[in-house]
Scaffold this active site. Sequence first.
Site, short mmCIF file in Angstrom:
data_model
loop_
_atom_site.label_atom_id
_atom_site.label_comp_id
_atom_site.label_asym_id
_atom_site.label_seq_id
_atom_site.Cartn_x
_atom_site.Cartn_y
_atom_site.Cartn_z
N ASP A 21 -4.20 4.35 24.98
CA ASP A 21 -4.92 4.48 23.71
C ASP A 21 -6.14 3.54 23.69
O ASP A 21 -6.05 2.39 24.13
CB ASP A 21 -3.98 4.10 22.56
CG ASP A 21 -4.61 4.33 21.20
OD1 ASP A 21 -4.80 5.50 20.84
OD2 ASP A 21 -4.94 3.34 20.51
N GLU B 121 -7.82 7.14 27.28
CA GLU B 121 -8.55 7.68 26.13
C GLU B 121 -9.85 6.89 26.06
O GLU B 121 -9.89 5.76 25.58
CB GLU B 121 -7.76 7.50 24.83
CG GLU B 121 -8.44 8.23 23.67
CD GLU B 121 -8.30 7.59 22.31
OE1 GLU B 121 -8.61 8.25 21.32
OE2 GLU B 121 -7.90 6.41 22.22
C1 NOJ Z 1 -6.78 6.78 19.10
C2 NOJ Z 1 -5.65 7.60 18.60
O1 NOJ Z 1 -5.73 8.89 19.15
C3 NOJ Z 1 -5.76 7.60 17.09
O2 NOJ Z 1 -4.86 8.51 16.52
C4 NOJ Z 1 -5.54 6.19 16.60
O3 NOJ Z 1 -5.75 6.16 15.21
C5 NOJ Z 1 -6.48 5.20 17.27
N1 NOJ Z 1 -6.62 5.42 18.68
C6 NOJ Z 1 -6.02 3.79 17.05
O4 NOJ Z 1 -4.86 3.53 17.80
#
Ligand code: NOJ
Length: 523
Positions: free
Chosen positions: A199, A251
Amino acid sequence: MSRTDWWRSAAIYQVYVRSFADGNGDGTGDLAGVRSRLPYLAELGVDALWFTPWYLSPLADGGYDVADYRTIDPAFGTLAEAEALLAEARELGLRTIVDIVPNHVSDQHPWFKAALAAGPGAPEQELFHFRPPSDEPPNDWVSEFGGVPWSRTEGGQWYLHLFTPEQPDLNWNHPKVREEHEDVLRFWFERGAAGVRIDSAALLVKADGLPDMPGSADAGEHPFHDRPELHGIYRSWRRLADAYGAVLIGEIWLPDAERFARYLRPDELHTAFNFDFLARPWDAAELRASIDLTLAAHAPVGAPATWVLANHDVTRTVTRYGRAEDTGFAFERKRFGVPTDLALGTRRARAAALLTLALPGSVYLYQGEELGLPEAEIPRERIQDPMHARSGGVDPGRDGCRVPLPWRADGDGPSWLPRPEGWERYAAERQAGDPESMLSLYRTALRLRRSFRDAGPLRWLRTDAPHLLAFARALPDGGTVLCAVNLGPSDAALPAHSELLLASGPLTPSGALPQDTAVWLRA
Ligand code: NOJ
């Protein structure tokens, strides 16, 4: 299951556990629900499942506020159930990817509670970014969710949170933070996870001293995005992952394709989500440009591209493509009541599915996309996503794509987010028996894709119409698989072929490809 490079061409299904399937009927999806639907996922034809965070969490940000990375939230089940799920999935040929959230923890995580209890100057506080009381926030950064990314403790100290106040950022310069995350990786790899989705992977490290934003930042000089130190962290993670044969999926939201690709060097992450493709409107030149940019950026580092149409943060595809203006992608740009042509959006989403599934690389499928679910408009008083409140109530937030899936033709039980009226018409049970349904399209496409996913590189075909995208990939048997997508405004002739494999919608009576339709052909 023996292939070690499976991730280079896999189809990976994203399970948002809270909204996937509800095993105990309490309105919240859970692991029992997932286990009961594993045959559905196997039949769909995906290769792996990515689970969004299932850990103990107060759910201030849908589970991305983790209080314990080694415990399953009791709302979802137990660690023993997760272990059983991994084993059962493996039996069905499905690998499992878990979500790792390294940038921040929940404010209910024992580390943050200890830091607050210990007070200013205590070593427990060094795991976070605390600053002494002052009238103004310590710097001029803006939160990823909008607003000031600093909040005060009861004693007036400031602490940094790039997302909500319930998600304090960790200090990645601290060795204990690094050790802990490597240990969490080991924990899940030892339980059979085939990989992790990381993440906010480009945010972890902050510039020393947390300086104000520079007037103009050259690439690599942003104080909290894409810091050079991140590469050392991921090299270390890669050594660890390699020992288990596991994969690292980042991500990474970075507009600069070349800087993005640096994370995919052979000793860093295996793959990263391609948000450029997701952000493009339904337009032939735009999509072609994104495909070319993506392939060109990945080639020098030898990493496979990934293709993503949707996830739990963005507007559902049939809604996005059914709107004149695409307001579904970026945070803070969603609006209530945007006029939407769902029939148009659905035609385009069907064509987009065939386009995406034919491209070389791996593909991510967000739950419910295979049912053609539209974005739901949630009544304001039922919205739970913090983005809504943080936008001052202007942005509906992300709940509209997180509504629990419809399974039963006669309606499902209660759900933590209200299912819109008439939602049963999208039920998986109903679509399974309908050869024209979105579910049938995805099933057929995923089955066919297995026969060509490792085909040769993409070669664009010259077409008469600029709105027709057509490409070929060579098959090992000397044949070619072709994909043609007509993005309008007029019919287009199909490229020369020997066999029609699959079409996203009917061809014209004379056999031409209508607007917003895609085909797979063999030549
Ligand atoms: C990316 C995640 O996909 C999202 O859902 C989240 O709110 C943020 N990162 C913070 O962790």
